[in-house]
Design an enzyme around this catalytic site. Structure first.
Site, PDB file in Angstrom:
ATOM      1  N   ASP A   1      -2.705  14.939   1.958  1.00 39.91           N
ATOM      2  CA  ASP A   1      -3.588  13.790   1.827  1.00 39.91           C
ATOM      3  C   ASP A   1      -4.339  13.627   3.126  1.00 39.91           C
ATOM      4  O   ASP A   1      -3.778  13.791   4.193  1.00 39.91           O
ATOM      5  CB  ASP A   1      -2.758  12.527   1.558  1.00 39.91           C
ATOM      6  CG  ASP A   1      -2.375  12.437   0.097  1.00 39.91           C
ATOM      7  OD1 ASP A   1      -3.207  12.835  -0.740  1.00 39.91           O
ATOM      8  OD2 ASP A   1      -1.252  11.998  -0.201  1.00 39.91           O
TER       9      ASP A   1
ATOM     10  N   ASP B   1     -10.900  -9.370   5.901  1.00 39.26           N
ATOM     11  CA  ASP B   1     -10.498  -8.013   5.530  1.00 39.26           C
ATOM     12  C   ASP B   1      -9.378  -7.544   6.470  1.00 39.26           C
ATOM     13  O   ASP B   1      -9.609  -7.252   7.629  1.00 39.26           O
ATOM     14  CB  ASP B   1     -11.733  -7.094   5.626  1.00 39.26           C
ATOM     15  CG  ASP B   1     -11.438  -5.704   5.110  1.00 39.26           C
ATOM     16  OD1 ASP B   1     -10.259  -5.413   4.823  1.00 39.26           O
ATOM     17  OD2 ASP B   1     -12.396  -4.918   4.991  1.00 39.26           O
TER      18      ASP B   1
ATOM     19  N   GLU C   1      -9.813  -0.817   8.744  1.00 39.72           N
ATOM     20  CA  GLU C   1     -11.264  -0.613   8.806  1.00 39.72           C
ATOM     21  C   GLU C   1     -11.968  -1.941   9.073  1.00 39.72           C
ATOM     22  O   GLU C   1     -12.856  -2.042   9.912  1.00 39.72           O
ATOM     23  CB  GLU C   1     -11.795  -0.022   7.485  1.00 39.72           C
ATOM     24  CG  GLU C   1     -11.411   1.414   7.241  1.00 39.72           C
ATOM     25  CD  GLU C   1     -10.027   1.558   6.625  1.00 39.72           C
ATOM     26  OE1 GLU C   1      -9.349   0.530   6.417  1.00 39.72           O
ATOM     27  OE2 GLU C   1      -9.608   2.702   6.387  1.00 39.72           O
TER      28      GLU C   1
ATOM     29  N   ALA D   1     -11.403  -1.790  -7.149  1.00 44.58           N
ATOM     30  CA  ALA D   1     -11.837  -0.439  -7.477  1.00 44.58           C
ATOM     31  C   ALA D   1     -13.055  -0.460  -8.401  1.00 44.58           C
ATOM     32  O   ALA D   1     -13.879   0.449  -8.388  1.00 44.58           O
ATOM     33  CB  ALA D   1     -10.698   0.323  -8.127  1.00 44.58           C
TER      34      ALA D   1
ATOM     35  N   THR E   1     -15.549  -2.924  -8.540  1.00 48.92           N
ATOM     36  CA  THR E   1     -16.800  -3.303  -7.867  1.00 48.92           C
ATOM     37  C   THR E   1     -17.077  -2.409  -6.664  1.00 48.92           C
ATOM     38  O   THR E   1     -18.202  -2.191  -6.289  1.00 48.92           O
ATOM     39  CB  THR E   1     -16.734  -4.751  -7.371  1.00 48.92           C
ATOM     40  OG1 THR E   1     -15.649  -4.839  -6.437  1.00 48.92           O
ATOM     41  CG2 THR E   1     -16.501  -5.713  -8.512  1.00 48.92           C
TER      42      THR E   1
ATOM     43  N   MET F   1     -16.603  -3.101  -3.688  1.00 49.27           N
ATOM     44  CA  MET F   1     -17.198  -3.929  -2.627  1.00 49.27           C
ATOM     45  C   MET F   1     -16.183  -4.997  -2.252  1.00 49.27           C
ATOM     46  O   MET F   1     -15.290  -5.320  -3.024  1.00 49.27           O
ATOM     47  CB  MET F   1     -18.450  -4.658  -3.148  1.00 49.27           C
ATOM     48  CG  MET F   1     -19.632  -3.778  -3.433  1.00 49.27           C
ATOM     49  SD  MET F   1     -21.052  -4.784  -3.886  1.00 49.27           S
ATOM     50  CE  MET F   1     -20.473  -5.679  -5.271  1.00 49.27           C
ATOM     51  N   SER F   2     -16.367  -5.530  -1.073  1.00 45.83           N
ATOM     52  CA  SER F   2     -15.651  -6.755  -0.739  1.00 45.83           C
ATOM     53  C   SER F   2     -16.664  -7.655  -0.039  1.00 45.83           C
ATOM     54  O   SER F   2     -17.792  -7.240   0.220  1.00 45.83           O
ATOM     55  CB  SER F   2     -14.457  -6.448   0.170  1.00 45.83           C
ATOM     56  OG  SER F   2     -14.911  -5.950   1.406  1.00 45.83           O
TER      57      SER F   2
ATOM     58  N   LYS G   1     -20.061  -6.003   1.436  1.00 45.02           N
ATOM     59  CA  LYS G   1     -20.097  -4.675   2.066  1.00 45.02           C
ATOM     60  C   LYS G   1     -19.307  -3.717   1.174  1.00 45.02           C
ATOM     61  O   LYS G   1     -18.355  -4.114   0.499  1.00 45.02           O
ATOM     62  CB  LYS G   1     -19.519  -4.703   3.486  1.00 45.02           C
ATOM     63  CG  LYS G   1     -18.015  -4.944   3.596  1.00 45.02           C
ATOM     64  CD  LYS G   1     -17.632  -4.828   5.056  1.00 45.02           C
ATOM     65  CE  LYS G   1     -16.222  -5.221   5.440  1.00 45.02           C
ATOM     66  NZ  LYS G   1     -15.127  -5.177   4.616  1.00 45.02           N
TER      67      LYS G   1
END
Lengths: 571, 719
Positions: free
Chosen positions: B306, B343, B347, B404, B406, B408-409, B420
C-alpha cells in the site's frame, strides 16, 4: 597415445556436436506432428492398430499403453524364439531357443538392453533375427524416445496434465527417424563391405588349410538399427568386432556416430521444446564433459598398457609398426584409440555394441565402461533414456542446490515438491536395489560363482558389470562370465525389466506431475539452469550420487585391481 | 509480547534442551525423522553387539564401547539441536502465559446497559457474550468493540508501550485478550471461545506445539530418506562383497559406515532449522500462523505494498498554494485554512500549518474560530460544531465531512460556504452553484498530479448577507499542492528486492498520474492506481494465474479477502479481527515494511536447509576415503593407497569418522538456529557463494577434521 588418435576422437566429438541442431530440430517437428511425408503409412498403422493418435493422454494412460505394448511384443518374441525350429528362414535348421534364454532375450530386446547370452550365428534363425530382434531394435528405441518426449512435454506444458499420445509418438519416432536413418546407415555399411544376404553359412578352406564356417545373414540392416537405436545386440557373437558387421574404420566411425546422433540431438530438442536453448546446451555440455573424461581415461589407460608387461621388457611404445599399449582383445583394424572410443561411446549411450573385449582392458580402461553404465546411462545415454535419465539428475540438482538460493526449487518454472522428489528418488533407488543386491547375491551363491572364469577383484568386476549392464539397459558384456545359465538368464532378464519399466513409470508420473503445474516466470531469484555453474553442479550430483552408491563395490573390484597391478599383482 | 534478544546459548534454555534431548529418545519421537531413526536403530544394534561381546569376553570391546557411545551421541546431538530450537520458543511462550493471568470479566446481560454487570472468570466466557472493560481492566478475551472509545495498552501483545485507541465501528474495533484498558470504557462482544484466543494461538505457535512439517521440509525428508535407503543398500551389500573378497566386516563397523554415510548432519538439524525460522519471525515481532507461510515468504515473486503508510509517510503535506487568476495567494491560504479547521486528518492539519507559516493567517480575526473550534468545540456525530465562543458573533459553523460520494469536505458559515476536494468534484459543485470553471484549473491540476502531488481544489460561495448584488456565484479560488513524502531508504530496499527477483507493486487510490510519479520516486516496479479492494483481489489472482506468489499487508476489513487470497498475507496487529483471521501472518508492530524482512527470513530458512544438505552430502566423500580402506586393508593391502589422510589404523579411522559425524551436528547448531548469512543478490551469485562455502567446504572440512580427530585419538591412547 598418438596425435592421430586424439584427432580422431576430436573429429568424432565435432560430428556429435554438429548433428545436435539439425537432427534436434527435425525431432521437434516429428513429435509435434508437422513432419508428414509418410502420412498415409502412418494413418494406415493407426487404423490397423485401432488407436486414436489425437488423444492427449494422462500419464497413467501413457504408461499403461507403454506397458501393454511392451508386454505384448515381449510375449510375441518369446513365442517365436520357442517355435523357431518350425518356422521358415532358417537355413541352418537352428532349434528352439531354450526357455530361460528365450525369456532373457525377449526381455533384453524389449527393454533396449540387448544383453545376449547366446551367439547369434549358432542360436538365432534369420526369421528370429529379422522379425523379432530387429523389430524390437526399432520399437524399443521408439518407446524410449517417446518417454523422453513425453517427459519434455511435461516440463514444457503448463497446467495441462497431459503428455501426448504414446501410440503416435512411438509410430512417428519409428517411421520418421529410425527407419530412414537405418536405411541410410545400412547402405553405407553395405558399401563398405558389411554383408546382407539370406545365404546358408559358407564352408571354406583357409590358406593354412584349416576348414572354417563363415556365418552369413542379413547383417547390415540389423547393424544399422543396432547402433542408431542404441540397442547393441550383434548379429554375430563378436558384435561390432566382427568384420561382416563392422568391416572398416569408416564403418566403425559411422557406427559410433549413429549411437550418439539421436541422444545428442535430443538435448537440442529439449532446449527447443522448453524454449530455453541454452539449457539444452548446458545439458549437452554436462554429457560431453563426462564423455570426454571417460574417453580420456580409457584411451590413456589402454595406450599406457600394463606396467607389468613393460617391466618384463615388452615394448609398449607406439610406433608405425607397433600399436603399443594394451592390444589384447582389440581389433587391429581399429587400434587402441578407436577401441577405447568405441567402448566409451557404447557404454555411455546404453548401446552395448562392442568392437573390442572390455574384459581385456586394463583395470582403469575397464572401469570407464563400468562407471559410464553406473552413472545411469546419462552420458548422452540411450535414445530417449539418456535424456530422461539426465533430467532426473537435473531435477535432483535443482532441488538440492535450488534450496540454496532461498526459494522452493523450481525447474524451468515448475516447482519441485514432495511428489516430484519422491518419483526422482524411486528412479534413483532402482540402481542400488537391482544392481547391488543381485551382484551381492551372485558373489556368495554357488550358482552365481559357477559362471565365473576369473576370481578375485576381476571376478567381482565381471559380475558387477553384468548386472550393471542389464539393469542400465546397456547390454554390453564385460565377458569372462558365462551368462547362459538358468541362474543368470533369469536374474539378468529380470534386471533388464526392472531397469527399464520400474524407472520409466516413475518418469512418466514425474512428467505428469510437472505437466499439471503452473509455470512461474523466470526472475533474478530463479535458480539458473543455463550457466556453467549449473553444469558443474549437475556433474557433481551425477558423479556423487553414483559414486556414493557404487564406490565400495568398485573399490573391491576394478580399483583394487588397478592398485594391485601397480604393485605387480594380477588376477 | 516484548521480545528481548536472547543469546543463542542462554543457560536455562541449554539446560532444558539437554534434558529434552534424552526425553526425545522415545521410539515414537525418533521415528518422525527417518534419517535419525536409522542412527537410533544402529546405536541399539551396536549396544547389543557390545553386550554380547562383554558376556562372551571377545571382540574389540574398547573399540565397540567408544563406537556405541558416539553413535548414541549422534542421536542425542540431533535431539539437542531440536530441543534448543524449541527451547527458545518455549521461553517466549512462558512470558506470554504470564500475561494471560486469570482475570475476572465484567459480564453484561444487556449490552445496552453497561452499568449492570457481574463478575465471571474470564475463561468461562463464550462467544457472543458481552463484557464491559473500564480503566485498569484487562480485556478478558478477543472481541469486537460495540460501544465506547478507549485508549488501550497493548504492550503485552505488541511490545509497543504507546497506548492505542479502540472504538466501535470501523477498522479499530478489534481488541485482543490480555491487553489493558487505560481510559474511558469499552463494551466488547467476545469473538473467541476459551483456548481459541489470539494469545492462546500465539502461545501454541511460539511453542511449536502444533508444528507440522512444511511442504518443502517433506520433500527434503523424502530426498534424505531416499539417500538413506541408497546407503543402506550400499552398506548391506558390502558384507557379501567382503566375504567374496575373503574377509568379513563386523556389524558395528558396518553400522559406523552407514551412520557416517547417511545425511545425519542435515537429518539431525532439519527440524531445528524449521523451528528456528519461525523463531526468527517472532524476533521480528511477526507471528506466522504456519511454517508453510514462512516458506512461502521465501518464494514470493510479487510484493503488493500500500502506498500510504508503507511507501510514503502516512500523511501528505501541503507544500504550496496556487491561486487562480485574480485571487490573492494570501486570500487562498486564508480560505484554505478556514476550510481545513475541522479537518483532523494529517493533510488538513498540514494545510492549517502551511497557511500559518507562510502568511501568518493565525493573526487575523478568523483565527478566533481556529482556537474556538480546536479548543472547545466538540464535534458531534452529525459533523456540526457549536462554537460556544466569546466571539461577539456567536458564529455557527457547520463542518461538512469528507465523504466518498462527494469527494469533498468543507465548512459552512452564515456568510460563506467553502469546499475543498478533488478537482472534478469541486468544479461540479461550483457549476451547480452558478459559478464558472476556470480554464487554468485543469492544466494546473494535471501538472501537480504528474509531479506526484495531490491537487486539492478550494472553492467558495458567498451566501446570505455577504452576497453582493450580481455576484452570487461560486468560484474556484485555487489549488493546494499536497505532496506525498516517500519514506527514507525505500528506494534502496526495493533495489534489494529487485536483486532477489522480487517485483514490487504499489497500490494506491491516487489517479494514475500521481501514482506514476510516486512510483518513480520510490523506485517500485509497478503500480495499481485508483485501486478499489476488488482491483487488488483481481491483481493478486492475475499474478497467481501466472504462477507467481504474492505477498501483501493489510489491516482493514476490506483487505481481508485479498489477505486470504495472497500466498503471504501479513495482517497488522492494529487491524480488524477479520483482517487478522484472513492473513497467515500477523505483524505485532503493525509495520507494513516488515514484509521485506519476512521475505528475507523465508529465503534464509530455505537457504539454510539447502546449504546443510549440500554440506552433508559432500562430507561423504572424505568418509569413504577414511572407512573403505580401513575395512578392507586386511584383505587387500593395496587399498592402503586410498588412505590419503594417512590415518593411524583401521579402528582410529572408523572412530574418527563417527566422532566427526557426531560433533559436526553440535558445531552446526548455531548455524541452524541463526540461519546462513543472507545478502540480497541474484540467485546465481548466492548459489556460487553458498556452493563455495558449503559445497567445497563440505568436501574439504571432513578431511581435516577426521585427520585431527584421528591424531587426537592416538595421543589420548583411545585406539
Amino acid at each position: 597415445m598418438t596425435t592421430n588418435g586424439w584427432l580422431q576422437i576430436a573429429f568424432f566429438s565435432l560430428c556429435v556436436l554438429g548433428i545436435a541442431r539439425p537432427l534436434g530440430l527435425y525431432l521437434v517437428r516429428v513429435y509435434d506432428g508437422s513432419v508428414r511425408w509418410l502420412a498415409p503409412v502412418e494413418r494406415a498403422i493407426y487404423r490397423i492398430a485401432g488407436v486414436d493418435p489425437s488423444e492427449d493422454q494422462h500419464w497413467t494412460r501413457y504408461a499403461a499403453g507403454l506397458l501393454l505394448f511392451s508386454a505384448a511384443s515381449m510375449l510375441m518374441t518369446y513365442v517365436v524364439l520357442r517355435l523357431q525350429g518350425l518356422l521358415p528362414l532358417n537355413p541352418q535348421g537352428l532349434a528352439a531357443v531354450p526357455a530361460r534364454q528365450a525369456f532373457e532375450t525377449a526381455a533384453s530386446f524389449t527393454t533396449n538392453t540387448n544383453w545376449q547370452s547366446y551367439s547369434g550365428e549358432s542360436t538365432m534363425s534369420y526369421l528370429s533375427q529379422m522379425t523379432q530382434l530387429a523389430l524390437h531394435n526399432f520399437i524399443s528405441s521408439a518407446v524410449g524416445m517417446a518417454v523422453a518426449v513425453a517427459f519434455v512435454r511435461g516440463i514444457a506444458r503448463r497446467s495441462a496434465g497431459k503428455l501426448g499420445n504414446f501410440w503416435a509418438d512411438t509410430v512417428r519416432g519409428t517411421l520418421y527417424v529410425l527407419l530412414p536413418g537405418s536405411i541410410a546407415l545400412a547402405l553405407l555399411l553395405v558399401q563398405q563391405g558389411a554383408i546382407q544376404n539370406f545365404s546358408s553359412y559358407v564352408e571354406l578352406t583357409t590358406i593354412e588349410g584349416a576348414r572354417q564356417v563363415l556365418a552369413m545373414g542379413p547383417v547390415a540392416s540389423q547393424e544399422a538399427i543396432k547402433q542408431l537405436g542404441t540397442n547393441g545386440g550383434g548379429f554375430f557373437n563378436a558384435n561390432s568386432a566382427h568384420p561382416f558387421e563392422n568391416p572398416t574404420p569408416w564403418t566403425n566411425f559411422w557406427q559410433m556416430f549413429a549411437i550418439f546422433a539421436i541422444p545428442s540431438a535430443m538435448t537440442y530438442m529439449l532446449g527447443r521444446m522448453v524454449k530455453n536453448q541454452r539449457h539444452g546446451w548446458a545439458i549437452w555440455s554436462a554429457m560431453f564433459i563426462l564423455f570426454a573424461g571417460g574417453v580420456g581415461v580409457a584411451y590413456w589407460a589402454e595406450a599406457r598398457g600394463n606396467p607389468i608387461h613393460a617391466e618384463r621388457g615388452l615394448d609398449l611404445a607406439t610406433s608405425t609398426t607397433n600399436p603399443g599399449g594394451n592390444m589384447e582383445g582389440k581389433e587391429v583394424r581399429f587400434g587402441i584409440a578407436n577401441s577405447a572410443l568405441f567402448a566409451t561411446v557404447t557404454t555411455a549411450a546404453s548401446c552395448g555394441a562392442v568392437n573390442s573385449m572390455h574384459d581385456s582392458f586394463t583395470p582403469l580402461g575397464g572401469l570407464v565402461p563400468l562407471v559410464n553404465i553406473q552413472l545411469g546411462e546419462v552420458v548422452f545415454g540411450g535414445v530417449g533414456a539418456g535424456l530422461y535419465g539426465i533430467l532426473v539428475m537435473v531435477i535432483l540438482t535443482v532441488f538440492i542446490a535450488g534450496l540454496m538460493v532461498g526459494r522452493t526449487p523450481e525447474y524451468l518454472g515448475k516447482k519441485v515438491q514432495a511428489r516430484e522428489v519422491q518419483m526422482a528418488m524411486l528412479y534413483v533407488l532402482v540402481f542400488p536395489a537391482a544392481i547391488l543386491v543381485t551382484t551381492a547375491l551372485s558373489v556368495i551363491v554357488p550358482s552365481g560363482l559357477a559362471g565365473l572364469n576369473n576370481h578375485g577383484p576381476h571376478g567381482l568386476s565381471e559380475i558387477l558389470y553384468a548386472f550393471s549392464s542389464t539393469t542400465a539397459n546397456n547390454g554390453s558384456a564385460f565377458a569372462g562370465l558365462t551368462g547362459s545359465t538358468t541362474y543368470y538368464n533369469t536374474l539378468l532378464g529380470l534386471n533388464t525389466l526392472i531397469g527399464r519399466f520400474v524407472m520409466m513409470v516413475p518418469m512418466l508420473a514425474l512428467a505428469g506431475f510437472l505437466a499439471e503445474k503452473k509455470q512461474a516466470p523466470e526472475s533474478a531469484g530463479t535458480f539458473p539452469v543455463t550457466s556453467p555453474l549449473f553444469v558443474v553442479l549437475l556433474l557433481g550430483v551425477i558423479v556423487i550420487v553414483s559414486a556414493l552408491t557404487f564406490f565400495p563395490a568398485l573399490a573391491l573390484g576394478p580399483i583394487v585391481e588397478h592398485l594391485a597391478m601397480g604393485a605387480g599383482r594380477l588376477f | 509480547m516484548s521480545v528481548s534478544k536472547r543469546p543463542l546459548f542462554d543457560p536455562p534454555i541449554v539446560k532444558r534442551a539437554m534434558r529434552d534431548a534424552f526425553a526425545k529418545l522415545r521410539p515414537r519421537a525418533m521415528v518422525r525423522n527417518p534419517v535419525m531413526f536409522v542412527v537410533y536403530a544402529g546405536s541399539i544394534v551396536t549396544t547389543l553387539v557390545l553386550l554380547q561381546d562383554l558376556v562372551q569376553g571377545d571382540g574389540q570391546v574398547g573399540f565397540t564401547v567408544q563406537l556405541a557411545i558416539w553413535l548414541w551421541f549422534t542421536a542425542l546431538f540431533a535431539n539437542f539441536a531440536e530441543a534448543m530450537a524449541e527451547g527458545r520458543g518455549k521461553a517466549q511462550a512462558d512470558t506470554l502465559r504470564a500475561s494471560r493471568a486469570q482475570t475476572r470479566a465484567k459480564k453484561l446481560d444487556n449490552p445496552k446497559d453497561r452499568h449492570r454487570f457481574y463478575f465471571v472468570p474470564s475463561n468461562e466466557l463464550e462467544r457472543d457474550d458481552f463484557v464491559v472493560c473500564e480503566p485498569g481492566d484487562v480485556i478478558p478475551s478477543d472481541g469486537e468493540v460495540i460501544d465506547g472509545v478507549a485508549s488501550v495498552d497493548e504492550s503485552a501483545i505488541t511490545g509497543e508501550s504507546a497506548p492505542v485507541i479502540r472504538e466501535s465501528g470501523g477498522d479499530r474495533s478489534a481488541v485482543t485478550g490480555g491487553t489493558k484498558v487505560l481510559s474511558d470504557y469499552l463494551v466488547v462482544r467476545i469473538t473467541a471461545g476459551a483456548g481459541e484466543t489470539f494469545l492462546d494461538r500465539m502461545i501454541a505457535l511460539v511453542e511449536g506445539a502444533a508444528r507440522q512439517k512444511t511442504p518443502n521440509e517433506i520433500a527434503l525428508t523424502i530426498l534424505l530418506s531416499g539417500l538413506t535407503i541408497v546407503f543402506l543398500f550400499a552398506v548391506v551389500t558390502l558384507q557379501p562383497f567382503a566375504v567374496y573378497s575373503g574377509t568379513s566386516v563386523s556389524t558395528p563397523v558396518l553400522v559406523a559406515l552407514l551412520v557416517c554415510l547417511i545425511p545425519t548432519t542435515i537429518g539431525g538439524l532439519l527440524s531445528a532449522i524449521g523451528i528456528a525460522g519461525m523463531d526468527r519471525m517472532i524476533q521480528q515481532n511477526v507471528i506466522a500462523m504456519s511454517g508453510r507461510a514462512v516458506e512461502a515468504a521465501g518464494d514470493v515473486n510479487t510484493l503488493l505494498l500500500d502506498k500510504t503508510g508503507t511507501i510514503t509517510l502516512g500523511n501528505r503535506q501541503a507544500v504550496s498554494f496556487y491561486p487562480m487568476p485574480g485571487v490573492d495567494e494570501a486570500y487562498l491560504a486564508d480560505r484554505a485554512q478556514l476550510a481545513s479547521l475541522a479537518d483532523e486528518t494529517p493533510e488538513g492539519r498540514s494545510i492549517v500549518v502551511l497557511a500559518k507559516n507562510m502568511y501568518g493567517v493565525r493573526a487575523r480575526t478568523l483565527t478566533d474560530g481556529t482556537r474556538l473550534v480546536g479548543a472547545e468545540g466538540s464535534a458531534g456525530a452529525d459533523g456540526t460544531a457549536t462554537a460556544s465562543s466569546h466571539d461577539e458573533e456567536h458564529v455557527r459553523m457547520a463542518f461538512i465531512p469528507f465523504s466518498a460520494s462527494t469527494r469533498m469536505s468543507g465548512v459552512d458559515t452564515p456568510s460563506l460556504e467553502l469546499r475543498k476536494g478533488a478537482g472534478d468534484a469541486v468544479a461540479r459543485w461550483v457549476q451547480a452553484h452558478g459559478g464558472n470553471g476556470s480554464a487554468e484549473l485543469k492544466p494546473l491540476v494535471e501538472r501537480i498530479a504528474r509531479e506526484g502531488g495531490t491537487p486539492l481544489v478550494v472553492a467558495e460561495r458567498p451566501v446570505g448577507l455577504a452576497v453582493a448584488p450580481g455576484q452570487g456565484g461560486a468560484r474556484i479560488l485555487g489549488v493546494i499542492y499536497l505532496k506525498d513524502v516517500v519514506k527514507g531508504g525505500m528506494r534502496e530496499r526495493f533495489e534489494r528486492l529487485r536483486a532477489m527477483g522480487i517485483r514490487t507493486v504499489m497500490i494506491t487510490g491516487d489517479n494514475p498520474l500521481t501514482a506514476a510519479a510516486i512510483a518513480q520516486e520510490a523506485g517500485v516496479d509497478d503500480f495499481l492506481a485508483e485501486a478499489k479492494p476488488e482491483d487488488k483481489m483481481a491483481l493478486i489472482k492475475r499474478e497467481q494465474a501466472g504462477g507467481k506468489l504474492v505477498a501483501m499487508t493489510g489491516d482493514g476489513t476490506n483487505d481481508a479477502p485479498a489477505l486470504a487470497q495472497a500466498d503471504v498475507g501479513v495482517a497488522m496487529s492494529s487491524g480488524t479481527q477479520a483482517a487478522k483471521e484472513a492473513g497467515n501472518m500477523i505483524d505485532l508492530d503493525s509495520n507494513p515494511t516488515k514484509l521485506i524482512e519476512v521475505v528475507e527470513i523465508g529465503k534464509q530458512l530455505l537457504m539454510t536447509r539447502g546449504a546443510l544438505t549440500t554440506f552433508s552430502i559432500a562430507n561423504d566423500v572424505a568418509k569413504y576415503f577414511a572407512i573403505i580402506p580401513a575395512m578392507f586393508v586386511a584383505a587387500y593391502p593395496e587399498l592402503g593407497a586410498l588412505n590419503i589422510m594417512h590415518l593411524h589404523s583401521a579402528t582410529s579411522a572408523i572412530l574418527a569418522s563417527v566422532i566427526f559425524n557426531a560433533l559436526i551436528i553440535i558445531a552446526l547448531i548455531p548455524l541452524a538456529l541463526r540461519g546462513v548469512k543472507y545478502r540480497p543478490a541474484a540467485a546465481g551469485t548466492i548459489l556460487r557463494n553458498n556452493l563455495i562455502v558449503y559445497g567445497l567446504g563440505g568436501l574439504l572440512i571432513p578431511f581435516v577434521g577426521i585427520k585431527l580427530l584421528d591424531m587426537a585419538l592416538v595421543v589420548l591412547r583411545l585406539v
